[in-house]
Design a protein around this motif. Sequence first.
Motif, short mmCIF file in Angstrom:
data_model
loop_
_atom_site.label_atom_id
_atom_site.label_comp_id
_atom_site.label_asym_id
_atom_site.label_seq_id
_atom_site.Cartn_x
_atom_site.Cartn_y
_atom_site.Cartn_z
N MET A 38 1.20 -1.38 0.48
CA MET A 38 -0.27 0.06 0.05
C MET A 38 0.67 1.27 0.04
O MET A 38 0.64 2.40 -0.93
N ARG A 39 2.14 1.34 0.63
CA ARG A 39 2.92 2.46 0.87
C ARG A 39 3.11 2.94 -0.47
O ARG A 39 3.49 3.58 -0.99
N SER A 40 4.42 1.60 -0.79
CA SER A 40 5.10 1.76 -2.26
C SER A 40 4.13 2.37 -3.73
O SER A 40 4.68 3.30 -3.92
N ALA A 41 2.52 1.47 -3.44
CA ALA A 41 1.68 1.97 -4.84
C ALA A 41 1.30 3.71 -4.12
O ALA A 41 1.40 4.71 -5.11
N ALA A 42 1.37 4.13 -2.96
CA ALA A 42 1.11 5.99 -3.15
C ALA A 42 1.71 6.39 -3.15
O ALA A 42 1.91 7.57 -3.83
N TYR A 88 -7.51 5.42 -9.28
CA TYR A 88 -5.59 4.85 -9.58
C TYR A 88 -6.11 3.49 -10.19
O TYR A 88 -5.91 3.35 -7.96
N ARG A 89 -6.10 2.44 -11.11
CA ARG A 89 -5.72 1.25 -10.40
C ARG A 89 -3.78 1.46 -9.95
O ARG A 89 -3.38 1.90 -11.50
N VAL A 90 -3.19 0.96 -10.02
CA VAL A 90 -1.93 0.60 -9.66
C VAL A 90 -1.74 -0.71 -9.81
O VAL A 90 -2.08 -1.17 -8.60
N THR A 91 -0.31 -1.19 -10.71
CA THR A 91 -0.04 -2.52 -10.78
C THR A 91 1.30 -2.39 -10.19
O THR A 91 2.08 -1.45 -10.41
N LEU A 92 1.87 -2.96 -9.54
CA LEU A 92 3.42 -2.97 -8.56
C LEU A 92 4.00 -4.86 -9.35
O LEU A 92 3.24 -5.58 -9.49
N ASP A 93 5.49 -4.82 -9.77
CA ASP A 93 5.70 -5.65 -9.22
C ASP A 93 5.91 -6.68 -8.22
O ASP A 93 5.28 -6.11 -7.31
N LYS A 94 6.59 -8.17 -7.96
CA LYS A 94 7.18 -8.55 -6.72
C LYS A 94 7.78 -7.80 -5.45
O LYS A 94 8.24 -7.71 -4.77
N GLU A 95 8.74 -6.81 -6.28
CA GLU A 95 9.49 -6.22 -5.78
C GLU A 95 8.50 -4.99 -5.40
O GLU A 95 9.77 -3.64 -4.36
N GLY A 96 7.39 -3.83 -5.60
CA GLY A 96 6.93 -3.78 -5.12
C GLY A 96 7.03 -2.26 -6.34
O GLY A 96 7.16 -1.02 -5.79
N ASP A 97 7.47 -2.59 -7.21
CA ASP A 97 7.91 -0.95 -8.35
C ASP A 97 6.58 -1.20 -9.47
O ASP A 97 6.40 -2.18 -10.01
N LEU A 98 6.61 -0.06 -8.98
CA LEU A 98 5.66 0.25 -10.14
C LEU A 98 5.36 0.35 -11.40
O LEU A 98 6.23 0.82 -12.10
N VAL A 99 4.54 -0.65 -12.44
CA VAL A 99 4.95 -1.81 -13.61
C VAL A 99 3.64 -1.01 -14.98
O VAL A 99 4.06 -0.38 -15.81
N ALA A 100 2.26 -0.19 -13.84
CA ALA A 100 1.77 0.95 -14.90
C ALA A 100 0.64 1.50 -14.14
O ALA A 100 0.54 0.63 -12.43
N TYR A 101 -0.48 2.36 -14.12
CA TYR A 101 -1.12 2.69 -13.51
C TYR A 101 -2.46 3.52 -15.13
O TYR A 101 -1.78 4.03 -15.83
N GLU A 102 -3.46 3.33 -14.61
CA GLU A 102 -5.00 4.14 -14.96
C GLU A 102 -5.62 4.33 -14.09
O GLU A 102 -6.22 4.40 -13.42
N ARG A 103 -6.30 5.98 -14.65
CA ARG A 103 -7.41 6.19 -13.91
C ARG A 103 -8.65 5.20 -14.34
O ARG A 103 -8.60 5.36 -15.51
N THR A 104 -9.10 4.83 -13.49
CA THR A 104 -10.43 4.25 -13.67
C THR A 104 -11.77 5.01 -12.96
O THR A 104 -12.47 4.58 -14.20
N ARG A 105 -11.89 6.08 -12.76
CA ARG A 105 -12.66 6.65 -12.32
C ARG A 105 -12.80 7.66 -11.90
O ARG A 105 -11.56 7.96 -11.23
N ARG A 106 -14.33 9.18 -12.35
CA ARG A 106 -13.85 10.79 -11.86
C ARG A 106 -14.63 10.94 -11.05
O ARG A 106 -15.60 10.34 -11.67
#
Length: 116
Positions: A38-42, A88-106
């Motif tokens: 959670m902290r890593s994504a934020a 925002y939908r955030v995708t992290l790899d196993k090491e916690g690095d962000l590999v993708a994100y997209e805004r899903t709703r406003r």
Amino acid sequence: MAAAEPARRRAAGSRGTGRERSEGSGRRAGKETAAWAMRSAAEQLTELLGRRPESVSALKPTDDGWEADVEVLELERIPETTSVMASYRVTLDKEGDLVAYERTRRYTRGQIDRRG
């Protein structure tokens, strides 16, 4: 240098909060791992958007790492209930690095989800 950058970012943001992950630590997946994700994504979404997330509304492990839904204040208005929020939908790899994100709703802050 690109491979060293994510490791440096993780080390700089750890401050002894459980974000450290060493292979021989004996730490099992569980509450600490979810909090770390959670902290890593934020933190990483903050770097990309230049705005601090207000909350992480969903988090789930995947085969490749983690997926999180992060709520961000996009446009502050008065009164606060009319401020524009985004999910925002955030995708992290196993090491916690962000590999993708997209805004899903406003939506406006005062809006109630009618989904059920």
